[in-house]
Design an enzyme around this catalytic site. Structure first.
Site, PDB file in Angstrom:
ATOM      1  N   ASP A 163       0.846  -1.206   0.000  1.00  0.00           N
ATOM      2  CA  ASP A 163       0.000   0.000   0.000  1.00  0.00           C
ATOM      3  C   ASP A 163       0.880   1.254   0.000  1.00  0.00           C
ATOM      4  OD1 ASP A 163       0.978  -0.366   2.613  1.00  0.00           O
ATOM      5  OD2 ASP A 163      -0.790   0.560   3.541  1.00  0.00           O
ATOM      6  N   ASP A 178       6.839   1.123   1.897  1.00  0.00           N
ATOM      7  CA  ASP A 178       6.480   0.156   0.844  1.00  0.00           C
ATOM      8  C   ASP A 178       7.303   0.431  -0.416  1.00  0.00           C
ATOM      9  OD1 ASP A 178       3.546  -1.027   1.807  1.00  0.00           O
ATOM     10  OD2 ASP A 178       3.849   1.053   2.369  1.00  0.00           O
ATOM     11  N   ASN A 188      -2.424   2.840   3.491  1.00  0.00           N
ATOM     12  CA  ASN A 188      -1.905   4.164   3.849  1.00  0.00           C
ATOM     13  C   ASN A 188      -2.732   5.286   3.230  1.00  0.00           C
ATOM     14  OD1 ASN A 188       0.355   3.510   5.509  1.00  0.00           O
ATOM     15  ND2 ASN A 188       1.492   2.885   3.680  1.00  0.00           N
ATOM     16  N   THR A 192       3.014  -5.995   2.853  1.00  0.00           N
ATOM     17  CA  THR A 192       3.466  -4.840   3.635  1.00  0.00           C
ATOM     18  C   THR A 192       2.352  -3.819   3.840  1.00  0.00           C
ATOM     19  OG1 THR A 192       4.273  -3.703   1.646  1.00  0.00           O
ATOM     20  CG2 THR A 192       5.836  -5.146   2.798  1.00  0.00           C
ATOM     21  N   PHE A 226      -0.609  -0.468  12.598  1.00  0.00           N
ATOM     22  CA  PHE A 226      -1.505   0.047  11.553  1.00  0.00           C
ATOM     23  C   PHE A 226      -2.026  -1.046  10.614  1.00  0.00           C
ATOM     24  CE2 PHE A 226      -2.114   1.754   7.253  1.00  0.00           C
ATOM     25  CZ  PHE A 226      -3.110   2.687   7.490  1.00  0.00           C
ATOM     26  N   ASN A 227      -1.130  -1.850  10.024  1.00  0.00           N
ATOM     27  CA  ASN A 227      -1.582  -2.808   9.001  1.00  0.00           C
ATOM     28  C   ASN A 227      -2.597  -3.801   9.567  1.00  0.00           C
ATOM     29  OD1 ASN A 227       0.036  -1.705   7.026  1.00  0.00           O
ATOM     30  ND2 ASN A 227       1.729  -3.126   7.384  1.00  0.00           N
ATOM     31  N   HIS A 238      10.021   0.027   8.207  1.00  0.00           N
ATOM     32  CA  HIS A 238       9.250  -1.190   8.473  1.00  0.00           C
ATOM     33  C   HIS A 238       9.263  -2.193   7.307  1.00  0.00           C
ATOM     34  CE1 HIS A 238       7.282   1.062  11.752  1.00  0.00           C
ATOM     35  NE2 HIS A 238       7.011   2.011  10.891  1.00  0.00           N
ATOM     36  N   ASP A 239       8.726  -1.755   6.154  1.00  0.00           N
ATOM     37  CA  ASP A 239       8.314  -2.714   5.129  1.00  0.00           C
ATOM     38  C   ASP A 239       9.448  -3.474   4.439  1.00  0.00           C
ATOM     39  OD1 ASP A 239       5.704  -2.154   5.722  1.00  0.00           O
ATOM     40  OD2 ASP A 239       5.389  -0.783   4.047  1.00  0.00           O
TER      41      ASP A 239
HETATM   42  C1  BDR Z   1       3.086   0.054   8.571  1.00  0.00           C
HETATM   43  O1  BDR Z   1       2.049   1.006   8.406  1.00  0.00           O
HETATM   44  C2  BDR Z   1       2.227   1.754   7.226  1.00  0.00           C
HETATM   45  O2  BDR Z   1       1.988   3.097   7.441  1.00  0.00           O
HETATM   46  C3  BDR Z   1       3.626   1.471   6.756  1.00  0.00           C
HETATM   47  O3  BDR Z   1       3.689   1.486   5.351  1.00  0.00           O
HETATM   48  C4  BDR Z   1       3.927   0.118   7.320  1.00  0.00           C
HETATM   49  O4  BDR Z   1       3.523  -0.919   6.441  1.00  0.00           O
HETATM   50  C5  BDR Z   1       3.824   0.374   9.852  1.00  0.00           C
HETATM   51  O5  BDR Z   1       2.956   0.279  10.934  1.00  0.00           O
HETATM   52 CA    CA Z   2       2.920  -0.460   4.161  1.00  0.00          CA
END
Ligand code: BDR
Ligand code: CA
Length: 312
Positions: free
Chosen positions: A13, A18, A40, A124, A165-166, A240-241
């Site tokens: 996303d 990402d 996102n 991701t 978040f994801n 993160h991703d």
């Molecule tokens: C995740 O949330 C999104 O905002 C980022 O792309 C990442 O995948 C981190 O919590």
């Molecule tokens: Ca992401």
């Protein structure tokens, strides 16, 4: 798995991190395709951003459009981190190609069935597409090499104190994935927060030279500033991703522990939490997750810099 160049579908996303995951996957995996999901930012923008990264990186990987919303939950986005476009910072190319299809689920199912035991799904974003693929084709859990996700956190969140978040965007989809029996590697916040990209790292990326490194450094400048504003006051964003990709292509960077992890679907304050059983007691539930616990951040940065430099 061919650990050096695994066959990967990247479900994402984009999103700044990402976008970097796409660059790392194209550099070190056989990138079969990119599938997009709402997360996102809304789906038209995550798709536009995936196409933009394909153009910036000069890839021939097809982009397939996936789910426009979570399975059950109301949509939730993160413009406060990624900006209104989802990729704020550098100027995005204007002349984008078209998606290869609007059937990401069909693409995933066909690609996995074509190469039984070989294809990894790297996710991701919210797990909507992944859950739908597993529901559409129950044989996928057996046929996939595995799924590597960025999602969750043990024991903390970022979208809420409990939830990352994801997972919070589509907890029901995450629940399907965590209970599917598929081989599942989890890069949660507990490991991704060990790899912040601050001014020093961004300067090294920029110094690597080249249009792509400069583009990515601009992305990471915006991302770092957003993290400073929203979270820490420090202009460094956790990358993160890309970790979900590196877990496959460079497993030597990580320490991993097996764990049983469930997704909280209710809870007054804990919906979307990934609850890991770390008690170390004998229990009925076998581990369902390979939980990344440590990353060699210095080596990962080294690798990122050299990877971006190869694009020229
Ligand atoms: C995740 O949330 C999104 O905002 C980022 O792309 C990442 O995948 C981190 O919590
Ligand atoms: Ca992401």
């Amino acid at each position: 798995m061919n650990a050096t160049r695994p066959a990967v579908i990247l479900d994402c996303d984009p999103g700044h991190d990402d976008a970097l995951a796409i660059a790392v996957a194209a550099g070190h995996a056989e990138l079969l395709g990119i599938t997009t999901v709402a997360g996102n930012v809304p789906l038209p923008l995550t798709t536009r951003n995936a196409l933009a990264m394909v153009r910036v990186l000069g890839l021939d990987a097809p982009v397939h459009v996936g789910s426009p919303r979570p399975l059950v939950a109301e949509p939730r986005t993160a413009e406060f981190i990624h900006g209104a476009s989802g990729l704020d910072g550098p100027e995005l190319p204007a002349d984008l190609g078209e998606p290869a299809s609007r059937d990401a689920i069909g693409f995933i199912v066909d690609a996995v069935r074509a190469r039984p035991g070989e294809v990894w799904l790297v996710a991701t974003g919210p797990l909507t597409n992944v859950a739908l693929a597993l529901r559409t084709a129950p044989d996928l859990a057996e046929l996939l090499a595995g799924i590597s996700i960025m999602g969750g956190g043990v024991p903390f969140g970022n979208a809420t104190p409990a939830a990352e978040f994801n997972i919070l965007v589509d907890p029901e989809a995450a629940d399907v994935v965590f209970r599917s029996g598929v081989r599942l590697i989890m890069a949660g916040l507990n490991v991704t927060h060990q790899w912040p990209i601050g001014p020093d790292e961004r300067a090294r990326i920029r110094a690597a030279g080249g249009r792509v490194a400069g583009f990515c450094a601009d992305l990471l400048d915006f991302y770092g500033a957003a993290y400073a504003r929203v979270f820490s006051g420090v202009p460094a964003g956790p990358l993160h991703d890309p970790i979900a990709v590196l877990a496959l292509t460079h497993p030597q960077l990580f320490e991993v522990e097996p764990a049983h992890v469930v997704v909280e679907l209710t809870g007054t304050h804990t919906r979307g939490m990934t609850l890991a059983d770390l008690r170390g007691v004998r229990h009925d539930e076998a581990p369902n997750v390979e939980l990344l616990t440590r990353i060699d951040a210095a080596a990962a940065t080294e690798l990122l810099v050299s990877t971006l430099a190869t694009y020229g």
